[in-house]
Design an enzyme around this catalytic site. Structure first.
Site, PDB file in Angstrom:
ATOM      1  N   SER A 289       7.129  -0.427   3.654  1.00 13.50           N
ATOM      2  CA  SER A 289       5.899  -0.461   4.434  1.00 13.50           C
ATOM      3  C   SER A 289       5.446   0.941   4.845  1.00 13.50           C
ATOM      4  O   SER A 289       5.126   1.766   3.995  1.00 13.50           O
ATOM      5  CB  SER A 289       6.111  -1.380   5.646  1.00 13.50           C
ATOM      6  OG  SER A 289       4.940  -1.572   6.387  1.00 13.50           O
ATOM      7  N   ASP A 300       2.139  11.816  -3.659  1.00 13.05           N
ATOM      8  CA  ASP A 300       0.867  11.890  -4.389  1.00 13.05           C
ATOM      9  C   ASP A 300       0.133  13.195  -4.116  1.00 13.05           C
ATOM     10  O   ASP A 300      -0.596  13.707  -4.976  1.00 13.05           O
ATOM     11  CB  ASP A 300      -0.028  10.714  -4.002  1.00 13.05           C
ATOM     12  CG  ASP A 300       0.398   9.411  -4.670  1.00 13.05           C
ATOM     13  OD1 ASP A 300       1.358   9.445  -5.465  1.00 13.05           O
ATOM     14  OD2 ASP A 300      -0.219   8.378  -4.387  1.00 13.05           O
ATOM     15  N   LYS A 314       6.661  -2.577  -0.585  1.00 10.98           N
ATOM     16  CA  LYS A 314       5.770  -3.430   0.221  1.00 10.98           C
ATOM     17  C   LYS A 314       4.431  -2.715   0.380  1.00 10.98           C
ATOM     18  O   LYS A 314       4.324  -1.743   1.116  1.00 10.98           O
ATOM     19  CB  LYS A 314       6.372  -3.719   1.590  1.00 10.98           C
ATOM     20  CG  LYS A 314       5.482  -4.599   2.470  1.00 10.98           C
ATOM     21  CD  LYS A 314       6.167  -4.891   3.800  1.00 10.98           C
ATOM     22  CE  LYS A 314       5.288  -5.773   4.692  1.00 10.98           C
ATOM     23  NZ  LYS A 314       4.111  -5.052   5.208  1.00 10.98           N
TER      24      LYS A 314
END
Length: 550
Positions: A289, A300, A314
């Site tokens: 999460s 990223d 998740k």
């Protein structure tokens, strides 16, 4: 009763499906069917039905068929739910556990009513105020211990290994704040370390404080953010933490709910603490999460090197909705996409197998995305680390020793007979201490898994069916069985390094709480050591964040 629950669950499932896919007419029809079934059960079923209990089971059965994160939270369970998001509750500040039908304190938190009063791990509950609670469950005792800050209670416990075995403590409940950063500090001359265990309302401020404090060290050349076994929490907290390391206005994620108009973009809104300091983020399969938002966004953005094992996967967002009679519905409202555009959700709950089970998306069906610098990353299965770490497989011996409470009991006995323990930075399990532990183990309580015996029994039966069980073969099987016979004393020596870590954690917790445990682990961890080595090697750090040439 199971058939009753099944009928109600089916009716509720029809209602839920209608709410998302069917016409108003179908929704009304499903609700009418459900109401009629429930009324008939209440008026015609041969035995009395507990309406509230039956309805709750039916609701939970329906929601379980949707995804594990959409839950009904009745009024009496909301305090525990709010503790997760706020990190605070009213009570005495102690973890408890149930063992052999009795409830014990397993760990008092530092600087709470429990620790200040002198309650210890291993204390067994006898009374709360004037009520005998010896046969109560841990849930019942937990509910009794919680309450409004400022209210008083009296707790009577039985303490093992103590001359005065029955002790009574007068406590005043307080607002207990569970720290999201139990420890931060230097793990080498130039590398800082921050352990983050949850994402609540205070987490971003806690990480900011730790980061600012570490930056006071002029030798600081990198920071490790440890998110291992951090199951997540508030999404907003994750965005703020990413903002500590990235420029203001950086995109962290997008959420997409039902319909094209339900997309929302989330960017960092505060000024960062440091956008250049080399950063390593540790993850494992327990990182989920909000942990994955932080790790994935920083990956990223090529802002951090991710180290460890692949995360849980998740990529769903939940929100709460108020229900009648003070109930809450925690419902999945969206999926989130991190800066590269990828969704890291590992399981598609909307597509189930014929038997109702679900499975992770296979790697062969995942899609390649790219980081800001052009490094390839994949969707559909959590965050894959830039530097994978293979952990040694846990031994069954260590598992059996831990589950037999041998380590827990030894730590209780040690704390009862020793006033102090060396500081976490100096503490080690030496030969003398380990020998004391070995001598304390009650062999009758250590239940070995008889996997080898079971295998040999099956092998004997197979050879008998195949016609190969001669006297010679039978004798060889028994010889092998004797060679594989467990020797606890030998096993404790073989697995000493692994068992010593569990033993050190229990002992340090008795004297230095979770802060001391985390501090000790930070200097006895191969993954942290690898991260520190990367952060102190600028060339390797840069190469890990640079796209590889074909």
């Amino acid at each position: 009763m199971k058939k009753i629950i099944c009928l109600i669950s089916i009716a509720l499932s029809l209602t839920a499906m209608g709410a998302t896919r069917s016409s108003k007419k179908d929704i009304s029809r499903s609700l009418d069917i459900f109401t009629a079934i429930f009324k008939q059960l209440q008026t015609s079923y041969v035995d009395t039905i507990d309406a509230e209990k039956t309805m709750t089971k039916a609701i939970n059965a329906m929601l379980a068929d949707i995804d594990p994160y959409t839950n009904y939270i009745p009024e009496e369970e909301q305090e525990s739910f709010m503790t997760i998001s706020t990190g605070t509750y009213g009570g005495i500040g102690s973890m408890i556990m149930q063992r052999d039908g009795r409830v014990y304190i397993s760990e008092p938190y530092e600087n709470t009513p429990a620790s200040r009063a002198g309650l210890r791990a291993g204390d067994r509950f006898l009374k709360i105020d004037t009520i005998n609670v010896e046969k109560w469950t841990s849930d019942s005792i937990s509910n009794r211990l919680r309450g409004q800050a400022g209210t008083s209670l009296t707790i009577t416990v039985e303490r093992p290994y103590s001359p005065d075995s029955v002790l009574t403590f007068d406590l005043t409940r307080a607002k207990v704040e569970i720290p999201s950063v139990p420890y931060y500090g230097m793990v080498s001359d130039s590398v800082g370390y921050i352990s983050l265990t949850t994402f609540n309302e205070h987490s971003a401020d806690d990480v900011r404080k730790a980061l600012l404090d570490l930056r006071q060290n002029p030798s600081l050349s990198g920071v490790i953010l440890d998110l291992r076994d951090n199951g997540g929490g508030l999404m907003e907290s994750a965005i703020k933490i990413v903002g500590l390391f990235t420029p203001k206005g950086t995109e962290v994620l997008r959420t997409r709910g039902r319909g094209q108009l339900n997309e929302q973009l989330y960017k960092t809104t505060n000024s960062p603490v440091d956008t250049k300091l080399p950063l390593a983020v540790l993850i494992n399969d327990g990182s989920a999460s909000s942990s994955e938002i932080v790790a994935g966004a920083l990956q990223d953005l090529d802002r951090a090197v991710i180290i460890g094992q692949r995360s849980f996967g998740k990529g769903l967002v939940q929100s709460t909705r108020q229900l009648p009679y003070n109930g809450l519905l925690k419902v999945t409202i969206a999926k989130y996409y991190i800066p590269s555009g990828r969704l890291i959700q590992a399981i598609d709950y909307s597509h189930r197998n014929p038997d109702g089970t679900v499975a992770r998306i296979p790697d062969s069906l995942t899609t390649v995305y790219h980081t800001a610098a052009g490094r390839p990353v994949r969707d559909g299965g959590g965050i894959t680390p830039d530097v994978p770490i293979t952990l040694p497989e846990a031994s069954r011996t260590a598992y059996n020793i831990v589950t037999s409470y041998s380590i827990f009991d030894f730590a209780n006995r040690y704390a009862a007979t020793h006033d102090s323990l060396p500081a976490p930075s100096e503490f080690e399990i030496d030969d003398e201490l380990y020998a004391q532990f070995k001598a304390s183990v009650d062999t009758s309580k250590v239940q070995y898994d008889k996997l080898t015996d079971t295998f040999l029994d099956e092998f004997r039966n197979l050879t008998k069916r195949e016609g190969y069980l001669t006297d010679t073969v039978s004798a060889q099987i028994e010889t092998l069985r004797n060679l594989l016979r467990h020797d606890l004393d030998s096993d404790l020596d073989i697995h000493r390094d692994e068992i010593s870590k569990y033993l050190a954690n229990e002992l340090l917790q008795r004297y230095y709480y979770q802060k001391g445990v985390t501090e000790w682990n930070s200097t006895h961890d191969d993954t942290i050591e690898r991260a520190a080595a990367i952060l102190t090697d600028p060339e390797e750090y840069r190469s890990l964040l640079t796209p590889k040439k074909d």
